[in-house]
Design a protein around this motif. Structure first.
Motif, PDB file in Angstrom:
ATOM      1  N   SER A 178       0.746  -1.146   0.012  1.00 52.34           N
ATOM      2  CA  SER A 178       0.106   0.043  -0.079  1.00 52.34           C
ATOM      3  C   SER A 178       0.755   1.318   0.279  1.00 52.34           C
ATOM      4  CB  SER A 178      -0.934   0.123   1.085  1.00 52.34           C
ATOM      5  OG  SER A 178      -0.407   0.040   2.402  1.00 52.34           O
ATOM      6  N   SER A 179       1.983   1.278  -0.132  1.00 51.35           N
ATOM      7  CA  SER A 179       3.028   2.415   0.464  1.00 51.35           C
ATOM      8  C   SER A 179       2.960   3.471  -1.187  1.00 51.35           C
ATOM      9  CB  SER A 179       4.517   1.933   0.197  1.00 51.35           C
ATOM     10  OG  SER A 179       4.869   1.282   1.543  1.00 51.35           O
ATOM     11  N   PHE A 180       2.689   2.723  -2.025  1.00 52.16           N
ATOM     12  CA  PHE A 180       2.585   3.685  -3.344  1.00 52.16           C
ATOM     13  C   PHE A 180       1.161   4.395  -3.509  1.00 52.16           C
ATOM     14  CE2 PHE A 180       5.110  -0.178  -4.322  1.00 52.16           C
ATOM     15  CZ  PHE A 180       6.499   0.427  -4.297  1.00 52.16           C
ATOM     16  N   ALA A 181       0.275   3.740  -3.336  1.00 50.27           N
ATOM     17  CA  ALA A 181      -0.973   4.277  -3.005  1.00 50.27           C
ATOM     18  C   ALA A 181      -1.175   5.571  -1.918  1.00 50.27           C
ATOM     19  CB  ALA A 181      -2.147   3.349  -3.056  1.00 50.27           C
ATOM     20  N   GLU A 182      -0.397   5.341  -0.938  1.00 46.58           N
ATOM     21  CA  GLU A 182      -0.608   6.200   0.142  1.00 46.58           C
ATOM     22  C   GLU A 182      -0.317   7.602  -0.269  1.00 46.58           C
ATOM     23  OE1 GLU A 182       1.525   4.140   3.166  1.00 46.58           O
ATOM     24  OE2 GLU A 182      -0.233   2.773   3.671  1.00 46.58           O
ATOM     25  N   THR A 183       0.853   7.521  -1.401  1.00 45.74           N
ATOM     26  CA  THR A 183       1.386   8.880  -1.894  1.00 45.74           C
ATOM     27  C   THR A 183       0.209   9.898  -2.483  1.00 45.74           C
ATOM     28  OG1 THR A 183       1.770   8.218  -4.181  1.00 45.74           O
ATOM     29  CG2 THR A 183       3.548   7.829  -2.437  1.00 45.74           C
ATOM     30  N   ARG A 184      -0.786   9.159  -2.707  1.00 42.49           N
ATOM     31  CA  ARG A 184      -1.981   9.796  -3.551  1.00 42.49           C
ATOM     32  C   ARG A 184      -1.285  10.522  -4.704  1.00 42.49           C
ATOM     33  NH1 ARG A 184      -6.439   9.890  -0.299  1.00 42.49           N
ATOM     34  NH2 ARG A 184      -6.058   9.471   1.777  1.00 42.49           N
ATOM     35  N   ARG A 185      -0.425  10.045  -5.604  1.00 45.39           N
ATOM     36  CA  ARG A 185       0.152  10.436  -6.858  1.00 45.39           C
ATOM     37  C   ARG A 185      -0.165   9.915  -7.767  1.00 45.39           C
ATOM     38  NH1 ARG A 185       6.024  10.996  -4.376  1.00 45.39           N
ATOM     39  NH2 ARG A 185       5.765  12.845  -2.981  1.00 45.39           N
ATOM     40  N   PRO A 186      -1.078  10.545  -8.834  1.00 42.46           N
ATOM     41  CA  PRO A 186      -1.562   9.591  -9.934  1.00 42.46           C
ATOM     42  C   PRO A 186      -0.581  10.084 -11.011  1.00 42.46           C
ATOM     43  CG  PRO A 186      -2.741  11.941  -9.927  1.00 42.46           C
ATOM     44  CD  PRO A 186      -1.681  11.867  -8.407  1.00 42.46           C
ATOM     45  N   SER A 187       0.598   9.725 -10.762  1.00 41.14           N
ATOM     46  CA  SER A 187       1.724   9.519 -11.689  1.00 41.14           C
ATOM     47  C   SER A 187       2.889   8.741 -11.512  1.00 41.14           C
ATOM     48  CB  SER A 187       2.315  11.142 -11.763  1.00 41.14           C
ATOM     49  OG  SER A 187       3.215  10.983 -10.682  1.00 41.14           O
ATOM     50  N   LEU A 188       3.880   8.441 -12.170  1.00 41.92           N
ATOM     51  CA  LEU A 188       4.917   7.647 -11.806  1.00 41.92           C
ATOM     52  C   LEU A 188       5.622   7.944 -10.667  1.00 41.92           C
ATOM     53  CD1 LEU A 188       7.870   9.209 -12.873  1.00 41.92           C
ATOM     54  CD2 LEU A 188       7.239   8.410 -15.090  1.00 41.92           C
ATOM     55  N   TRP A 189       5.477   9.321 -10.304  1.00 40.00           N
ATOM     56  CA  TRP A 189       6.344   9.679  -9.070  1.00 40.00           C
ATOM     57  C   TRP A 189       5.707   9.024  -7.857  1.00 40.00           C
ATOM     58  CZ3 TRP A 189      10.579  11.405  -9.839  1.00 40.00           C
ATOM     59  CH2 TRP A 189      11.026  12.194 -11.155  1.00 40.00           C
ATOM     60  N   ARG A 190       4.676   8.291  -7.723  1.00 40.64           N
ATOM     61  CA  ARG A 190       3.965   7.545  -6.747  1.00 40.64           C
ATOM     62  C   ARG A 190       5.093   6.582  -6.303  1.00 40.64           C
ATOM     63  NH1 ARG A 190      -1.034   6.306  -7.583  1.00 40.64           N
ATOM     64  NH2 ARG A 190      -1.400   4.642  -6.345  1.00 40.64           N
ATOM     65  N   TYR A 191       6.168   6.232  -7.247  1.00 41.18           N
ATOM     66  CA  TYR A 191       7.195   5.384  -7.081  1.00 41.18           C
ATOM     67  C   TYR A 191       8.405   5.759  -6.743  1.00 41.18           C
ATOM     68  CZ  TYR A 191       3.467   2.307  -8.980  1.00 41.18           C
ATOM     69  OH  TYR A 191       2.289   1.873  -9.437  1.00 41.18           O
ATOM     70  N   GLU A 192       8.533   7.228  -6.245  1.00 40.21           N
ATOM     71  CA  GLU A 192       9.563   7.821  -5.878  1.00 40.21           C
ATOM     72  C   GLU A 192      10.674   7.309  -5.177  1.00 40.21           C
ATOM     73  OE1 GLU A 192      10.668  12.302  -3.901  1.00 40.21           O
ATOM     74  OE2 GLU A 192       8.729  11.324  -3.483  1.00 40.21           O
ATOM     75  N   GLU A 193      10.030   6.231  -4.165  1.00 38.09           N
ATOM     76  CA  GLU A 193      11.008   5.659  -3.633  1.00 38.09           C
ATOM     77  C   GLU A 193      11.868   4.562  -4.087  1.00 38.09           C
ATOM     78  OE1 GLU A 193      11.645   5.457  -0.247  1.00 38.09           O
ATOM     79  OE2 GLU A 193       9.923   5.721   0.816  1.00 38.09           O
TER      80      GLU A 193
END
Length: 415
Positions: free
Chosen positions: A51-66
């Motif tokens: 759930s880490s990526f969804a928690e960023t609430r970013r609708p773009s590839l930057w949800r995977y910033e980690e």
């Protein structure tokens, strides 16, 4: 961001401090020395959850910033990634598949998968303080860079073959890039771009040369896994030209396994046009115990985006695909055009010829039994049909011209 611990050469294995080398391994050179970005996966695995990526609430590839080498603070406003995936139940049943998904990257800002790579490469240029950028391309990577540079306010220098489709050139001009239409092949445009970039100090985004490209391109695999709620298809199909897109997709799936977020990787298949199949042939040599390089052949296909005679990311592409248990398949131009005409009618997705090649590859491997009945598959659509509408219209009938009379409509319907 993921804070890479090294940039590693795929040829000799030598590791460099992150950001100490811009492009390829100085020892091995541009073909065998492409770099891969390495992270501390043990550290990341301790803090990343499904759930880490969804928690960023970013609708773009930057949800995977980690899992990216540069942070969102360097990103431009244009949104890249988080494109839709369509479940095609009726078509899957007709093909004998348990499930079929179409991942539609034609809905990126400049209408191609290349926006993923460009988003990360432009962010890297901003992080590094580079004043101008460049790229060689058959069209899509060039228009992508032009658009993102416009958003970033960075001067952009583009090298394309003079045969590049006019709609792609129109995008370049509209975005304000300085366009060099090279009277030669893509490979000649690539070499000239590299020379000019070194001479004038431009940060070069060209495929394979810049390790940021694969980092952006891997996000398509991360998205597919997340959108399928942790499910991984049995097979994934990707059109291949230079080798960077498929390298990125393979890396994305392998990183999910490395992090404990997925149990397995799918079998990834690269699809090349029969007249432009240097990487497919390199894969065959490698499978027989031969060398991957050299990989250079004449290139001739209707699918301009994968018309590449001297692929630059061939080593990564061959090795990464082999690690998934997948392979390569070649398809004819007729098969590519037929697939490109079938896709919009069956699933409502209009793909350029190169992107439609991925679907043609799936059909080919279903016919020969490589993909068994009951398997699940995903097809990446990497570019819009509006990129090369003339290419997709080949062999299709022209509209029926009629007078403005109802009787004329009735006449056509009766025929």
């Amino acid at each position: 961001m993921g804070e890479p611990i090294a940039f590693r050469c795929v040829g000799c294995g030598r590791e460099y401090e992150p950001w100490s080398v811009d492009y390829t391994c100085p020892r091995c050179g541009p073909l065998s020395g492409t770099l891969e970005v390495i992270y501390d996966y043990r550290v990341l695995a301790r803090r990343l959850t499904p759930s880490s990526f969804a928690e960023t609430r970013r609708p773009s590839l930057w949800r995977y910033e980690e899992l990216l080498p540069v942070g969102v603070e360097h990103a431009v406003p244009l949104r890249a990634g988080w494109t839709p995936v369509y479940s095609c139940r009726t078509l899957a049943a007709e093909l004998g598949l348990s499930a079929l998904w179409i991942k539609d990257d034609s809905l990126n800002p400049t209408a191609s998968y290349k926006d993923r790579a460009t988003a990360v490469a432009v962010a890297a240029a901003r992080k590094l303080g580079r004043a101008a950028m460049s790229a060689a391309s058959t069209g899509n990577a060039a228009t992508s860079l032009a658009g993102f540079c416009a958003s970033a306010g960075i001067p952009c220098h583009i090298f394309v073959p003079k045969t590049a489709p006019r709609p792609k050139v129109a995008q370049l001009i509209a975005f304000g890039a300085l366009v060099f239409a090279v009277d030669g092949t893509y490979d000649e445009a690539f070499d000239l771009c590299s020379e000019a970039s070194a001479r004038f100090g431009w940060y070069n985004r060209s495929a394979a040369l810049n390790p940021m490209n694969v980092e952006g391109k891997k996000t398509g695999a991360l998205e597919l896994w997340e959108q399928l709620e942790g499910e991984v298809p049995d097979y994934v199909f990707v059109a291949v030209g230079d080798g960077s897109v498929i390298s990125g997709i393979c890396k994305g799936f392998s990183e999910l396994v490395e992090l404990g977020l997925a149990e397995r990787v799918p079998k990834v298949y690269g699809v090349q046009a029969a007249g432009s199949a240097a990487i497919a042939h390199a894969f065959e040599r490698h499978a027989r115990g031969g060398p991957i390089l050299p990989a250079e052949e004449p290139a001739d296909t209707v699918a301009d985006s994968i018309r590449v005679g001297k692929p630059r990311d061939v080593v990564k592409a061959v090795r990464y695909v082999a690690e998934t248990g997948g392979g390569f398949v070649t398809v004819s131009d007729d098969e590519i055009l037929a697939a490109g005409q079938d896709l919009p009618r069956r699933v409502g997705v209009f793909a350029e010829p190169a992107a439609a090649a991925a679907y043609a590859g799936l059909l080919a491997l279903l016919r020969d039994g490589t993909v068994p009945a009951g398997a699940s598959a995903a097809v990446f659509i990497t570019g819009s049909g509006l990129k090369d509408p003339e290419g997709m219209l080949r062999g299709l009938p022209e509209p029926v011209v009629i007078p403005p009379e109802l009787s004329a409509v009735e006449r056509v319907l009766s025929q």
